[in-house]
Every structure is written in C-alpha cells, then in structure tokens.
Scaffold this active site. Structure first.
Site, short mmCIF file in Angstrom:
data_model
loop_
_atom_site.label_atom_id
_atom_site.label_comp_id
_atom_site.label_asym_id
_atom_site.label_seq_id
_atom_site.Cartn_x
_atom_site.Cartn_y
_atom_site.Cartn_z
N CYS A 27 0.85 -1.19 0.00
CA CYS A 27 0.00 0.00 0.00
C CYS A 27 0.88 1.24 0.00
O CYS A 27 2.11 1.15 0.08
CB CYS A 27 -0.93 0.01 1.22
SG CYS A 27 -0.06 0.12 2.79
N CYS A 30 3.38 1.64 2.78
CA CYS A 30 4.64 0.92 2.60
C CYS A 30 5.63 1.77 1.80
O CYS A 30 6.81 1.85 2.14
CB CYS A 30 4.40 -0.40 1.87
SG CYS A 30 3.37 -1.57 2.77
N ASP A 446 6.67 29.08 -31.67
CA ASP A 446 7.80 29.51 -32.48
C ASP A 446 7.39 29.36 -33.94
O ASP A 446 6.40 28.67 -34.24
CB ASP A 446 9.01 28.64 -32.14
CG ASP A 446 10.19 28.92 -33.07
OD1 ASP A 446 10.55 30.10 -33.20
OD2 ASP A 446 10.71 27.96 -33.65
#
Length: 749
Positions: A27, A30, A446
C-alpha cells in the site's frame, strides 16, 4: 515550469541517480516507509512509487547501491538495482496476478459451501449435526491460512520491524475473526440465531465469523487479483513500446559478407542491413538503398516516410519495402527510441503533488484505524451492545479501512496516461506536465520548424554593386555550413562545393561570423548586419522578400554589405487546424519569433494567429513569457530550436517538437514526436483527461474512507460486506484509470 535534476537542490550536486525495484510493498504507507528509510541516509534524496514499485534515488557519489538496498531491507522490504534496460520483458504484475488467481480459486471453492453452511446453521439451528463445528473449521482453515498467507507474511514482516500496513489490517481482521469463531463455536458461546431471518443472520453473522474471515480473504484476494491485472494492462503500453526494439541485427563485414549479432552488440559506425519487415536496430545514416519506413511506433504518424541515401533513420521503426544499408550513429541507450522509453519510465516513477499528500495521509492511516477500531469496540461495550456486536463493528472498521485506493489514485492514472501518450507520439516527462495544463490559457508558437516545416530553400540572391550572386551565396554558404540553424542549412545546401571556414562563431538570434579565404564574413539578420543600409538594391530586395513572407539574411564581407539571401519555408498543413482547435478551447495563441515582422505576419495570417511578436532575441522570448505570466497568464510554449530552450524552460508548460534540438527537448515538459501540430491540442487534452481521472480517483478514495469508517463503527456494516466494499474501492480506482487507454482512439494515426 520545467525543471532539471540539477535544479532539485544544491545538496544533490554531483549525485548519481539509482533506481531500485522494491518488492513487498502492499500500500501507499509501505512506499512512504521505504521512502523515509532511504531519506534518512546522509546525502540521499529518494522518491518511491507504490504503483510501479520503483524507488528513484539521488545519492552521493560515495553512496554504494548495496547500502541503499540494505536500508530498504531494514525497513522490511526487498530491493534490487533496476536493470539497465529499464522496462522488464517479464511483467511482474501479470505473474503476481497468476499466483493470486490460484489462491483465489481455492479460497472461492471452499468459501461457497462454508458460507452456505454458516448461514444455514445460524438461521436454522436444528440443522446443526454432530461435528458441524469441525466441518466449518476444515473448510475455513485452508482459506484463512494458506490462501490468506500473502497478507499474513507481509504483516509478520512489518511487525518484526515495528511497522504496520494495509496487510496488517487485513491479517489482524482475518485472524481475529477466526480466533473469535473458534472460541464461540468450540466454547459453545454461539447464540443459536433462532427466529431470525436470512438477512438478519447475514447482517449479524450470529457470532460465527468463519464465513467472515474466509469471505474477507476471498474478496480481498479478488480485489488484489483484478488490481494486479489492471496494473499489468496499465504498464502494457510501455512494455509494448520497449518490445518494438530490434533483438538481432545483420551487420556487413569488411569482405561484404553478412553476420547476425544481438542488437545490443551493435557499435557506432557498424554498417547493418535492414530488409522489408525488419526493425531498424539503431539511429543512423542511410548509405545505400531506398525504402518506405513505418514510423508510427515512434511518432504515431500513419504515413510512411521514404528513406534514401544521405537521409537519417530512427531505431525502432520498420522497413516496409526495399533494402537499406545503414551506418549506425547512435546505438543502445543513446538512440532516440531508448531516450523516449526512458522519458516514459521516468514520468511513471515521479509523484504528483496530490500523490505526495495521499502518501502522507496513508503513512498515519493504519495506526489511526487500529485506534478507531479499539474505540469502536469499547463504545459498543459501554453502550451495552454485547461482545458480539462490539467485535463485529470493530472488525468491520479494520476490514473496510483500506488505504490502497488512496495510494493507487494518482500513479495508476499516470501509468496509463504516459503509456497511451507514447503510443500517440506524446511523451510526458512527468507529473509537472500534467499539473501545469490545468490552467493553461495562452499557447505561444515559435515559427521556423514549429509552425513551418523548417525545410527552407534559397528563393533569391541579390548582390550589391561589384558582386555577383554566385560569390555572395558561396561566401554565405561557407560560413553557414558550420551552423545547425534551419536557415543556415538551407543556404549551405544551395552550394555544392564550399570553402572552409575559420574562427566560426554563432550569435544566438543574430547570425554567424567566420573567416573564409582570409576574408571576414558575417551572415545574419538585417537589423544586425546593416541596420541603416543605404543600398537601394538591397533594401528593395529585402522588402520584396519580406512581403512574400520569406526570411531575409544580409551578407557582409570585410565590414561592407554585399548581398541579400532570401529563403522560403512552407507552413505545415496541420498548423491552421491546430490553431483553430486551440481557439475552440478558448485558448489565446501568439506567434513569437526572431524573424522579421513581415515574414512572421504572413505566416500568422495563414495559420489564423492574431497576435505576432517578431524580431525577438532568445532572451527576449523569455522576457515575453515572463511578462505574460506576470499578468496572470498560464503559458504553454511550443518550439524546436536552440533559441527556444530558455523560453521552453521558463514557460509553465514547455512543449518541444521531437525532431528539434537536444536543447529544446531537454528544456521541455512534453515531447511531441509526430510532425503534426494537431498533437498540440491533443497533448493538452490528454493531460486534462488525466487530471480529471486523478481527481475522480482521489474524490472516490477520500470519500470512501471518510464515509465508510463511521458507517462500520456504527455497526451498520457486516465485516463480510465491508471486505467486498474495500476490494471494490481499489478495483474502481484502477479501472477508472484504465479508461485512459482509449484516449484518442478515434484519432487518425
């Protein structure tokens, strides 16, 4: 805003990056524990991703990798250095899903008769025969021990290190239900359940919790199985991308013979043969042959490109017809293909701000759940609910309080989005590129190489008195041959044989200088070379070319303007539609270029951009971006050249055309590999769709826990139903993220 590793902080200067595969995490708590253990090491900065099971670590040069692995092991998990190849050929989630499926199948087969008998014995006590307790026990024990062993194993390992995780909640819940059942059944403390209906028996469980312990095991195993399957699919796009690389390559030996070698043994300057249907093994230059090349794997473009001698090819693309002999220029990890795979992997291992918040919550969530469960039991006992009711409510709290959905909410969406983006030719560098799109309201383009093809050709050469056009072009080509600018390449290509250049210098946004045959030559913008040119011939030539939307450069020799070279570019076919799509989304578009105002205005008119800012130096582009941001605008910048790098890094969201320069690609947040500007609005849509998915996931995960725990504490949820709801919550989050796999499914590729 774009960031780099160097910007992460001075304390990581000179650091090397290590990635570890971490096993045993169940989980988000952890992941937080592993991250905390690593960050306690001196000079270490770590981020651990629960969904990908990868720890990304910036460590000092004197910090050996084995010590990092030892720190993870001391936290109760296993770790190993990630392979140099990055994406594994074997799918760990798929293997994990197969193992879970075996345990789930056994548990489900035993759970069905166990549940039926438990309900029957609870509702109709007269059906209890001699030894019924042993029958229930025999059916339950394999489920709550062997089938549930993955939860018990992790919980025991966590306990040895004084920690707790989601597996701790599940293991304690299953064990408690089993022990309570053994106590009530064999101690003859069961209530008998007489006179109660089936629904009441299901809700009350009649103090026989064997079916609850087995049911929680089955539902959680089912949730983990579908979760592992879904996570496997989430990473499937990246594995499919990595699998496109060539495994073997046919090289040409000096005597003209051929030899097959593994692709990872290919070296630069090796010449190799690619036949129809084969994958090009490395980036290189075509020496012989002509063929159509399928580039869809790299760019998402359906139209094959023609490769011919002198042209370049990219590794990971497929030859459709013809035979090519290619000289390898970049191999292995240096190829564009490998770089794109790394971008996707790095994006998947990063954490969004929302995920960091979820991790912090999950880290303290499990202890809080145990406290709430204990308080629930005490409250029910004080209220006179009896041991059975108190135990049932406390057990439901333990079972339903799963933080897994919270931990999976963001990373699973990121995994699917980055994989799907790679398939579409959109490479997301990380979570920042997603979070930055939420409020983008201005898109700056650009011109050369972005809105235009960047494949310029010399359209006119006008010489001053005393010069010829051939001499002017030859001198300009000699100097420009040392530059990589698109205008320079066009001018250099216009002359077959060129003199050498000495003392070459490139001045960003202005032009180039050099010495050719002992003469000082400058080639560049009119405002730099001859701001007050008095030659009517040159002035007229400049004005005529600029009215046509062409780019003009002046050529100066030994301090005197000697001619004008005009180059023309072609606007990309997709530019106008892309700009229209952005306007339809309510976005403001601006053309920002170092080119002259007349040429810029002509291009802007053709693509539908109303605002033009021309004749701007690279640092001036940064100033424009900063001014817009200072006025509250959230700016996305689209560019491809070296002079776009600072502006891409400065913008809230930098989008680089993938065939642009390394500087532009390095500064951007999103790499657009396809030579189709329609990918710009598509990239913004993908990011927006991903953020929407993350928000839905987080709302569900937070809302689920906020609403479910009080309901369970009030005794309104049977632990069996709580287990099913908890498993569904995680499955919902992962399944919701998987919907992103269909993003852009209707897009022509």
């Amino acid at each position: 805003m774009s960031t780099t590793t160097a910007e992460a902080g001075d304390d990581t200067a000179g650091a090397h990056r290590v990635q570890l595969d971490v096993d045993g995490m169940s989980c988000a708590a952890c992941a937080g524990r592993v991250e905390s253990a690593l960050n306690k090491l001196p000079g270490v900065r770590a981020s651990v991703n629960f969904a990908t099971r990868v720890a990304t670590i910036d460590a000092g040069a004197d910090q050996p990798t084995p010590e990092l692995c030892d720190a993870v092991r001391r936290a109760g998990y296993e770790a190993r250095p990630r392979s140099a190849g990055g994406t594994p050929d074997v799918d760990p989630d798929s293997d994990h899903a197969r193992h879970l499926m075996i345990r789930l199948a056994v548990a489900a087969v035993l759970f069905v008769p166990l549940a039926d008998l438990s309900v029957m014995f609870a509702v109709v006590p007269s059906t209890r025969f001699t030894g019924w307790e042993w029958v229930l026990t025999a059916l339950a024990v394999p489920v709550v021990t062997w089938a549930a062993w993955p939860f018990h194993r992790v919980a025991l390992r966590q306990a040895r290190h004084g920690a707790a995780s989601m597996e701790t909640l599940i293991s304690v819940g299953i064990t408690a239900a089993t022990v309570w059942s053994l106590y009530t059944v064999f101690g003859n403390h069961h209530s008998g359940g007489g006179g109660r209906g089936i629904w009441q028996a299901l809700l009350g469980s009649d103090a026989i919790y064997f079916e609850v312990a087995a049911g929680v095991t089955v539902f959680v195993l089912a949730g983990r199985y579908f979760e592992a399957r879904a996570k496997s699919k989430a990473g499937g796009a990246l594995r499919a991308l990595a699998a496109l690389s060539a495994k073997d390559v046919v090289i040409l030996l000096d005597d003209g013979s051929e030899m097959v070698i593994p692709a990872d043994e290919l070296k630069e300057q090796h010449r190799f043969v690619v036949r129809p249907g084969q994958t090009i093994a490395a980036d290189g230059l075509v020496m012989e042959g002509s063929a159509a090349v399928d580039v869809s794997a790299m760019t998402g473009e359906a139209k094959p490109l023609r490769a011919a001698p002198g042209g370049s090819v990219v590794g990971g693309t497929v030859v459709l017809d013809g035979r090519l002999i290619v000289e390898a220029a970049a191999v292995g990890a240096d190829t564009q293909f490998a770089g794109m795979v790394r971008l996707v992997e790095e994006a998947q291992t990063q954490k969004a701000d929302a995920q960091r918040l979820a991790d912090r919550i999950s880290a303290v969530f499990v202890p809080c759940v145990f406290a709430i469960s204990a308080l629930t039991a005490i409250a029910w006992l004080i209220a006179g609910g009896g041991p059975d009711r108190a135990f049932s409510a406390a057990l439901a709290v333990l079972v339903i309080a799963c933080p897994c959905a919270l931990g999976l909410a963001t990373p699973t969406a990121m995994m699917v989005a980055t994989g799907r983006g790679a398939q579409l030719g959109i490479f997301l560098k990380g979570h920042r590129s997603l979070e930055a799109t939420r409020a983008v309201d201005t898109v700056i383009f650009d011109k050369t190489g972005t809105l235009t093809t960047g494949r310029l050709t010399v359209s006119a050469v006008v010489a001053a008195d005393g010069w010829t056009g051939e001499d002017v072009l030859a001198l300009a080509a000699a100097v420009e041959s040392a530059s990589e600018h698109a205008v320079a390449i066009a001018i250099a290509a216009a002359v077959a044989e060129r003199d050498g250049v000495d003392d070459f210098r490139a001045l960003a946004g202005r032009g180039v200088t050099g010495t050719v045959a002992g003469r000082a030559v400058r080639v560049g913008k009119p405002s730099w070379i001859a701001p007050s040119c008095e030659s009517p011939v040159l002035v007229a030539a400049r004005r005529s070319a600029e009215r046509r939307g062409e780019t003009v450069v002046f050529v100066e020799v030994d301090g005197e303007p000697c001619g004008v070279v005009a180059v023309s570019d072609t606007v990309k076919d997709s530019a106008a539609d892309a700009v229209a799509a952005l306007h339809a989304r309510g976005l403001r578009t601006i053309l920002l270029t170092g080119d002259n105002p007349e040429s810029a205005a002509a291009v802007a008119a053709r693509v539908g951009i109303d605002e033009v800012i021309a004749d701007v130096l690279p640092d001036g582009k940064v100033d424009v971006v900063e001014q817009l941001r200072g006025h509250g605008r959230v700016v996305a910048m689209v560019g491809d050249g070296i002079n776009d790098g600072p502006a891409l890094a400065c913008a809230d969201l930098g989008m680089a055309i993938g065939r642009g320069t390394d500087v532009a690609i390095g500064a951007a947040d999103i790499i657009l590999v396809r030579d189709d500007l329609a990918v710009v609005p598509q990239a913004l849509d993908l990011a927006a769709a991903t953020m929407r998915t993350i928000k839905v996931n987080l709302v569900w995960a937070f809302g689920y826990n906020v609403a479910a725990i009080p309901i369970a504490a009030l005794g309104l949820l049977n632990p069996l139903i709580a287990g099913a709801a908890m498993a569904f919550s995680s499955f919902f989050v992962v399944s919701n993220s998987l919907r992103l796999r269909n993003f852009g499914a209707g897009t022509r590729r």
